[in-house]
Design a protein around this motif. Structure first.
Motif, mmCIF file in Angstrom:
data_model
loop_
_atom_site.group_PDB
_atom_site.id
_atom_site.type_symbol
_atom_site.label_atom_id
_atom_site.label_comp_id
_atom_site.label_asym_id
_atom_site.label_seq_id
_atom_site.Cartn_x
_atom_site.Cartn_y
_atom_site.Cartn_z
ATOM 1 N N HIS A 254 0.794 -1.233 0.000
ATOM 2 C CA HIS A 254 0.000 0.000 0.000
ATOM 3 C C HIS A 254 0.829 1.287 0.000
ATOM 4 N N ARG A 255 2.110 1.173 -0.238
ATOM 5 C CA ARG A 255 2.981 2.351 -0.326
ATOM 6 C C ARG A 255 4.084 2.052 -1.341
ATOM 7 N N ALA A 256 4.615 3.117 -1.954
ATOM 8 C CA ALA A 256 5.638 2.893 -2.981
ATOM 9 C C ALA A 256 6.658 4.021 -3.017
ATOM 10 N N VAL A 257 7.929 3.609 -3.182
ATOM 11 C CA VAL A 257 9.022 4.521 -3.515
ATOM 12 C C VAL A 257 9.685 3.953 -4.759
ATOM 13 N N ILE A 258 9.870 4.788 -5.778
ATOM 14 C CA ILE A 258 10.457 4.351 -7.040
ATOM 15 C C ILE A 258 11.840 4.972 -7.161
ATOM 16 N N VAL A 259 12.846 4.133 -7.408
ATOM 17 C CA VAL A 259 14.238 4.576 -7.494
ATOM 18 C C VAL A 259 14.697 4.423 -8.935
ATOM 19 N N ASP A 260 15.110 5.548 -9.531
ATOM 20 C CA ASP A 260 15.411 5.584 -10.956
ATOM 21 C C ASP A 260 16.551 6.570 -11.170
ATOM 22 N N VAL A 291 12.753 8.772 -6.240
ATOM 23 C CA VAL A 291 14.146 9.135 -5.980
ATOM 24 C C VAL A 291 14.875 9.034 -7.316
ATOM 25 N N CYS A 292 15.267 10.182 -7.866
ATOM 26 C CA CYS A 292 15.867 10.243 -9.194
ATOM 27 C C CYS A 292 17.141 11.077 -9.150
ATOM 28 N N SER A 293 17.822 11.177 -10.283
ATOM 29 C CA SER A 293 19.012 12.019 -10.378
ATOM 30 C C SER A 293 18.616 13.493 -10.416
ATOM 31 N N ALA A 307 26.460 13.573 -5.291
ATOM 32 C CA ALA A 307 25.318 14.350 -4.811
ATOM 33 C C ALA A 307 24.178 14.358 -5.818
ATOM 34 N N CYS A 308 24.496 14.191 -7.095
ATOM 35 C CA CYS A 308 23.468 14.194 -8.141
ATOM 36 C C CYS A 308 22.740 12.861 -8.250
ATOM 37 N N LEU A 309 23.402 11.778 -7.894
ATOM 38 C CA LEU A 309 22.850 10.445 -8.112
ATOM 39 C C LEU A 309 21.953 10.008 -6.954
ATOM 40 N N PRO A 310 20.974 9.131 -7.204
ATOM 41 C CA PRO A 310 20.210 8.547 -6.098
ATOM 42 C C PRO A 310 21.146 7.788 -5.152
ATOM 43 N N GLN A 311 21.014 8.048 -3.873
ATOM 44 C CA GLN A 311 21.853 7.399 -2.869
ATOM 45 C C GLN A 311 20.976 6.719 -1.825
ATOM 46 N N VAL A 312 21.585 5.842 -1.041
ATOM 47 C CA VAL A 312 20.837 5.078 -0.042
ATOM 48 C C VAL A 312 20.115 6.008 0.920
ATOM 49 N N GLU A 313 20.773 7.066 1.363
ATOM 50 C CA GLU A 313 20.152 7.967 2.339
ATOM 51 C C GLU A 313 18.899 8.624 1.758
ATOM 52 N N ALA A 314 18.922 8.964 0.478
ATOM 53 C CA ALA A 314 17.738 9.554 -0.150
ATOM 54 C C ALA A 314 16.594 8.539 -0.226
#
Length: 327
Positions: A254-260, A291-293, A307-314
């Protein structure tokens, strides 16, 4: 029984297997032969299979991609390596207006069984010229299939699956995975068009692919330490998207985060988000997050690039944000 290989070695094993089992298969591209490939993926193949099947091409992407299309129409099974994804723009006319359309334009009389391999992604200080993740550009085009192997098993086996397809397939190989070691299973994990659950969970879905998958799995492990069980979906195939697996995951969590790793605007993440909103809206308990560039040309300086790229903390921050509405 699985074996340990680097991602680079897994790609090479896939090429070797394809060349050894089917005499119609050939590999062509810039520096794939005597140099062994810009990223050493094809090292040793020229000595094994000779210059008629491992073909060094001129620096002309539109030319050698066109030759690959012609070879495919002539009954061969060409693998064309485009050194980095940005160079593929020089062959865009061949890919978009010829390879992707011939089956349609011929009323199904002609197929183009062509595989195009491209390296992609940031993280190696290759600056604004060679750090792109343009999977979404090709995933936009009818007539193409687009795959992105994130695991060593997929790196080993997806090439063979792509060669078995009667229509053009583009494979994106992320540069930051090349030196990583991992287990390679003796058989494919699944058909190449199917997304896979890489980690089961109940609280939210983390949806990713390619070079962002290891970061997403790392984030899921850290979330588990906080009592949040995240399900991780590896898309694997970006066209056609396996929307069913994504929607089944949303129905569980029921929740989503998309990493691209693509840029935020017009990203593949936006397409996935739209799919969830259109077909799974009533399953959602929180807004979708992406979570994108960063929306800038990639810088050369290492700290700015990171800093520009998706990272684990983000990813963690986005996941915690969607979990705030949890009862």
């Amino acid at each position: 029984m699985s074996q340990q290989l680097t991602y680079r070695e897994a790609l090479r094993a896939g090429l070797d297997d394809a060349l050894s089992t089917d005499p119609r298969v050939l590999l062509m591209g810039e520096d794939v032969g005597r140099y062994g490939g810009c990223f050493a993926v094809s090292k040793g193949l020229l000595e094994r299979y000779g210059p008629e099947r491992i073909i060094d091409t001129p620096l002309c992407e539109s030319g050698f991609v066109g030759v690959g299309i012609g070879a495919a129409l002539g009954g061969l099974r060409p693998i064309v390596e485009v050194m980095t994804v940005n160079f593929s723009l020089l062959a865009m006319d061949q890919i978009v207006n010829t390879a992707a359309t011939l089956r349609h334009m011929s009323g199904g009389q002609y197929h183009v069984p062509l595989v195009i391999r491209m390296s992609c992604g940031g993280g190696r200080q290759l600056a604004a010229q060679h750090s792109h993740s343009w999977e979404n550009l090709y995933a936009h085009i009818p007539g193409l299939k687009v795959i992105s192997p994130a695991t060593h098993t997929d790196a080993r086996h997806m090439l063979g699956q792509a060669l078995a397809d009667p229509d053009p397939v583009i494979i994106f190989e992320h540069l930051m995975l090349l030196n990583d070691s991992g287990a390679v299973d003796p058989e494919p994990a699944a058909p190449m068009e199917r997304a896979l659950v890489r980690r089961p969970g109940r609280d939210l879905s983390l949806i990713s692919y390619g070079g962002s998958l290891p970061k997403t799995l790392d984030a899921a492990r850290q979330l588990a330490d906080e009592g949040i069980e995240a399900e991780v979906i590896d898309l694997r195939c970006l066209r056609p998207l396996d929307r069913g697996t994504v929607l089944e995951s949303i129905a569980r969590t029921h929740r989503a985060v998309i990493v691209d790793e693509g840029w935020y605007s017009g990203s593949l993440a936006a397409e996935i988000s739209a799919t969830i909103m259109e077909q799974g809206f009533w399953e959602l308990d929180a807004p979708i997050r992406r979570v994108c560039s960063a929306e800038v040309p990639f810088p050369y300086a290492a700290q700015l690039e990171q800093a520009c790229l998706p990272q684990v903390e983000a990813i963690l921050e986005a996941a915690r944000g969607v979990m705030e509405s949890r009862p």
